[in-house]
Enzyme design. Structure first.
Site, short mmCIF file in Angstrom:
data_model
loop_
_atom_site.label_atom_id
_atom_site.label_comp_id
_atom_site.label_asym_id
_atom_site.label_seq_id
_atom_site.Cartn_x
_atom_site.Cartn_y
_atom_site.Cartn_z
N SER A 18 -47.16 -24.85 -11.49
CA SER A 18 -46.41 -26.08 -11.30
C SER A 18 -47.24 -27.32 -11.64
O SER A 18 -46.79 -28.44 -11.43
CB SER A 18 -45.89 -26.19 -9.87
OG SER A 18 -45.04 -25.10 -9.58
N SER A 200 -47.51 -33.08 -10.64
CA SER A 200 -47.06 -31.69 -10.73
C SER A 200 -45.74 -31.62 -11.48
O SER A 200 -45.17 -32.65 -11.85
CB SER A 200 -46.91 -31.10 -9.32
OG SER A 200 -45.95 -31.83 -8.58
N TYR A 201 -45.23 -30.42 -11.67
CA TYR A 201 -44.01 -30.23 -12.47
C TYR A 201 -42.87 -31.04 -11.87
O TYR A 201 -42.55 -30.91 -10.69
CB TYR A 201 -43.64 -28.75 -12.50
CG TYR A 201 -42.54 -28.43 -13.49
CD1 TYR A 201 -42.70 -28.68 -14.84
CD2 TYR A 201 -41.34 -27.88 -13.06
CE1 TYR A 201 -41.70 -28.38 -15.75
CE2 TYR A 201 -40.32 -27.58 -13.95
CZ TYR A 201 -40.52 -27.84 -15.30
OH TYR A 201 -39.52 -27.55 -16.20
N PRO A 202 -42.22 -31.92 -12.69
CA PRO A 202 -41.26 -32.87 -12.12
C PRO A 202 -39.83 -32.37 -12.00
O PRO A 202 -38.96 -33.14 -11.61
CB PRO A 202 -41.33 -34.04 -13.11
CG PRO A 202 -41.62 -33.39 -14.43
CD PRO A 202 -42.48 -32.20 -14.12
N ARG A 203 -39.56 -31.11 -12.33
CA ARG A 203 -38.20 -30.60 -12.21
C ARG A 203 -38.16 -29.55 -11.09
O ARG A 203 -38.53 -28.39 -11.30
CB ARG A 203 -37.72 -30.01 -13.53
CG ARG A 203 -37.64 -31.03 -14.65
CD ARG A 203 -36.87 -30.52 -15.84
NE ARG A 203 -36.83 -31.49 -16.94
CZ ARG A 203 -35.96 -32.48 -17.03
NH1 ARG A 203 -35.06 -32.65 -16.07
NH2 ARG A 203 -35.97 -33.32 -18.06
#
Length: 723
Positions: A18, A200-203
């Site tokens: 992530s 970190s991963y935004p979705r």
């Protein structure tokens, strides 16, 4: 590696991470997992449904309405199982606003003066009255009063909770309402920050930190930041607060910062997103905001009034999320029971009820999440699409105001089949898709069932399209009444009208034919010349003074006359062997930037002559001020095989080295042209381009003959095909 796999078998594993950090990547590679086939099938089913349903409705709508109306101002009249209910929310709010009837009401407006001189506005206990005579009666009960007496002072300690961990939907809401960014644009910035390693991963749909999440380590990275470093240091010394319990959607952890940054290291918009994400993270592990709420009740005659104020006790998370802090304006001056204040204002005021405002992007995101329209990844795309299609316009405050086209479309769906625009239809499909991902439903059964339903709805929609057409007819002008005469039709030789609303197109009223033209530029008559194949007047597409331009035939542009000639091609891609405007006449060489392009002389660019690629954006500026520039038939450069160019200047304006007025040579190799040619985007030398001989015509170039030796490139092969 699976021990049961046989030699030669290919095993595919999934690395789950992530954040793009060394630790996360290595951890993911050391803990590879098998792909979840059910989740993959669920995604495949969603993609196939959206594609097949959207394409069927969109193609039919676009062809039907663009062939009848001229001022739709949209390149595509699209339908989408998620996009259309999204538009539906906006139109429903619009309809409510338009049908709303304001109603008059009256209330007592009072203001008193504290002994310290501070004015205090009071709220009437009865709030408002919808009968003027009754309201006047209550005013009479206070008439003649000069003082207000404090009847009670009630104080209660209250708490404003710290936020839950940040997910995608909340980030999009805040970006729109607080940062003034559209959700689609905000997510593009967030993805860029992710790939750069800042966040970190935004979705993600998760609002709960995993049990093994290193909250302290993530917080410690921000200790040296100039904006919030002091608050972070205090948290590290006193200890963090346990985050609120959120929802674990089973995807990625909440959005958090991964390394420290400053406003100097990021551009303005990137910094806004990073700043909010970091402040939100720090707030989730800070304490709650505690404040004292004071309510003072006043008696004026026989009527009761009150005012409420707040006094902060402990800032908590609002020390870092300062926009949520309690301001000084919310505080009330000290007062005691039975205090007497002087009345400075007491009157009967008239007001009118008002409808809610148009939906903001933030409110629309909330509705989409509530009704399960789209995913965290697709919600911003759907909102962006209804804007691109000209179904809504974005007004001040990021409010979404439906256009006439958007309103007519939704009303048409409601008239023919309300299910097409209601969110319940998509929500039911999403439930079935979720069953696939959990292994509780068969992929083919769900797909077949959903497609059958929409197939029946599509046939019913096509059969009853006149219901929507009646609404379009009342709102838009027909093609015959739109546009201005521009060029002559090659069939009837009458003037065709140029419709300048999107999509740009030509319409012949006599033949009832519509012809597409190049978009995003200026269209004008080209030297009053005609196409030798169909007698249509040639037009020129002009992309600006620094862009390229080319002539085109309206009929050939929509009906390519030669085999392998692409739809939407101008004369700079035409392989007619004798036309003075074709690629075979004006071609210089194959493009040095793209694989299939040909660099062609722009004969209309005089006196600032240009050669441009007919596929990509390569432009060569040359021979500024020359009177005439021509391509030399069948004469190639011996070094690079490009076509030779003949240049002619007027006596007093010659820029040739020896002041001669005429010269012939290669623009790449001839020394006499070296100072007169400006090569844009050139990466490597030109490739040869060879013309074909005579022949060809409309009908795909049937009847191929021999060439003149082995062609040197693909386009030469194509040219030789027609000889």
């Amino acid at each position: 590696m699976n021990s049961k796999s046989r030699p030669g078998d290919r095993n595919v594993f999934r690395a789950k991470f992530s954040a793009i950090t060394e630790r996360d990547i290595k951890a993911a590679m050391n803990n590879l997992v098998d792909p979840n086939e059910n989740e993959a099938k669920s995604v495949d089913a969603r993609q196939e449904l959206d594609l097949r349903i959207g394409c069927a409705f969109t193609r039919f709508q676009t062809k039907f309405f663009q062939g009848k109306y001229g001022n739709l101002d949209s390149n595509l009249i699209s339908y989408g199982p998620c996009q259309t209910p999204t538009l539906g929310f906006c139109v429903v709010r619009h309809d409510f606003i338009q049908s709303f009837k304001p109603e008059a009401y009256w209330y007592l407006q009072a203001q008193v003066k504290h002994p310290s001189g501070v004015p205090i506005k009071l709220e009437w206990e009865r709030v408002r009255i919808f009968d003027r005579e009754v309201a006047q009666l209550f005013l009479n009960r206070t008439r003649g009063e000069k003082e207000a007496v404090v009847q009670s002072v009630v104080q209660k300690e209250k708490t404003k909770q710290r936020p839950q961990a940040l997910n995608t939907v909340e980030l999009m809401r805040v970006a729109s309402s607080g940062l003034g960014m559209g959700p689609h644009h905000a997510m593009q910035i967030a993805e860029r920050l992710y790939t750069q390693g800042y966040i970190s991963y935004p979705r993600t749909e998760t609002t709960h930190y995993p049990e093994n999440f290193d909250l302290v380590g993530t917080l410690r990275q921000q200790a040296g930041n100039a904006d919030w470093g002091n608050h972070v240091s205090e948290l590290l010394s006193t200890g963090i607060t346990k985050p609120r319990k959120g929802t674990d959607a089973g995807d990625h952890p909440p959005i958090t910062p991964m390394k420290s940054a400053s406003s100097n290291s990021l551009d303005g918009e990137s910094w806004k997103i990073y700043d909010y994400i970091t402040r939100h993270f720090i707030a989730t592990i800070s304490g709650d905001c505690r404040y004292l709420q004071t309510t003072i009740t006043f008696q004026i005659g026989l009527e009761t009034f009150s005012c409420t104020g707040k006094t902060p006790l402990e800032n908590g998370f609002t020390a870092v999320m300062t926009w949520q802090a309690i301001s000084d304006d919310e505080k009330l001056p000290n007062c005691s029971l039975k205090d007497v204040y002087q009345i400075t204002e007491l009157k009967l005021t008239e007001g009118y009820t008002s409808p809610p405002d148009y939906l903001t992007e933030s409110e629309l995101i909330t509705l989409m999440e509530k009704h399960r329209i789209g995913t965290d990844a697709s919600i911003p795309v759907h909102i962006n699409n209804i804007g691109l299609r000209n179904y809504v316009t974005i007004e001040s405050g990021r409010r979404l105001v439906p256009t006439t086209l958007g309103i007519v479309l939704v009303h048409g769906y409601q008239k023919i089949d309300p299910d097409l625009v209601l969110p319940t239809m998509r929500a039911a499909v999403e439930e079935q898709l979720n069953l696939i991902s959990h292994g509780k439903a068969d992929f083919r059964d769900v797909l077949h069932h959903a497609l059958e339903i929409f197939k029946l709805k599509f046939h019913y929609f096509v059969k009853n399209i006149t219901g929507m057409d009646e609404l379009f007819e009342a709102s838009f002008s027909s093609l015959a009444d739109s546009g201005k005469p521009l060029s002559r039709c090659g069939k009837c030789h009458r003037y065709m009208k140029f419709v300048q609303t999107k999509p740009l197109r030509l319409y012949c009223k006599e033949c009832d034919d519509t012809y597409g033209v190049p978009q995003n530029g200026v269209i004008r008559i080209y030297k009053e010349l005609k196409c030798p194949l169909d007698d249509f007047e040639l037009l020129q597409w002009f992309g600006g003074s620094k862009g390229k331009s080319y002539p085109f035939c309206p009929y050939c542009y929509n009906n390519p006359p030669f085999q392998d000639m692409r739809d939407g091609s101008g004369c700079n891609s035409c392989t007619h062997p004798t036309c003075p405007n074709s690629m075979l006449t004006n071609g210089l060489c194959t493009c040095f930037d793209c694989e299939h392009g040909i660099i062609v002389l722009d004969a209309a660019s005089a006196p600032k002559w240009k050669f441009s690629c007919n596929v990509c954006d390569v432009i060569i500026c040359a021979f500024d001020g020359a009177q005439k520039v021509l391509m030399k038939d069948d004469e190639n450069c011996k070094e690079c095989q490009s076509q030779l160019v003949s240049v002619e200047y007027k006596n007093e304006k010659s820029k040739l080295p020896d002041k001669s007025t005429e010269a012939t040579g290669c623009i790449f190799c001839s020394p006499q042209f070296s100072t007169l040619v400006e090569k844009h985007q050139a990466k490597k030398g030109p490739r040869p381009f060879q013309r074909g001989g005579r022949g060809g015509g409309r009908g795909g170039g049937r009847g191929k003959g021999g060439g003149r030796g082995k062609p040197k490139d693909k386009m030469a092969q194509l040219a030789a095909y027609f000889v």
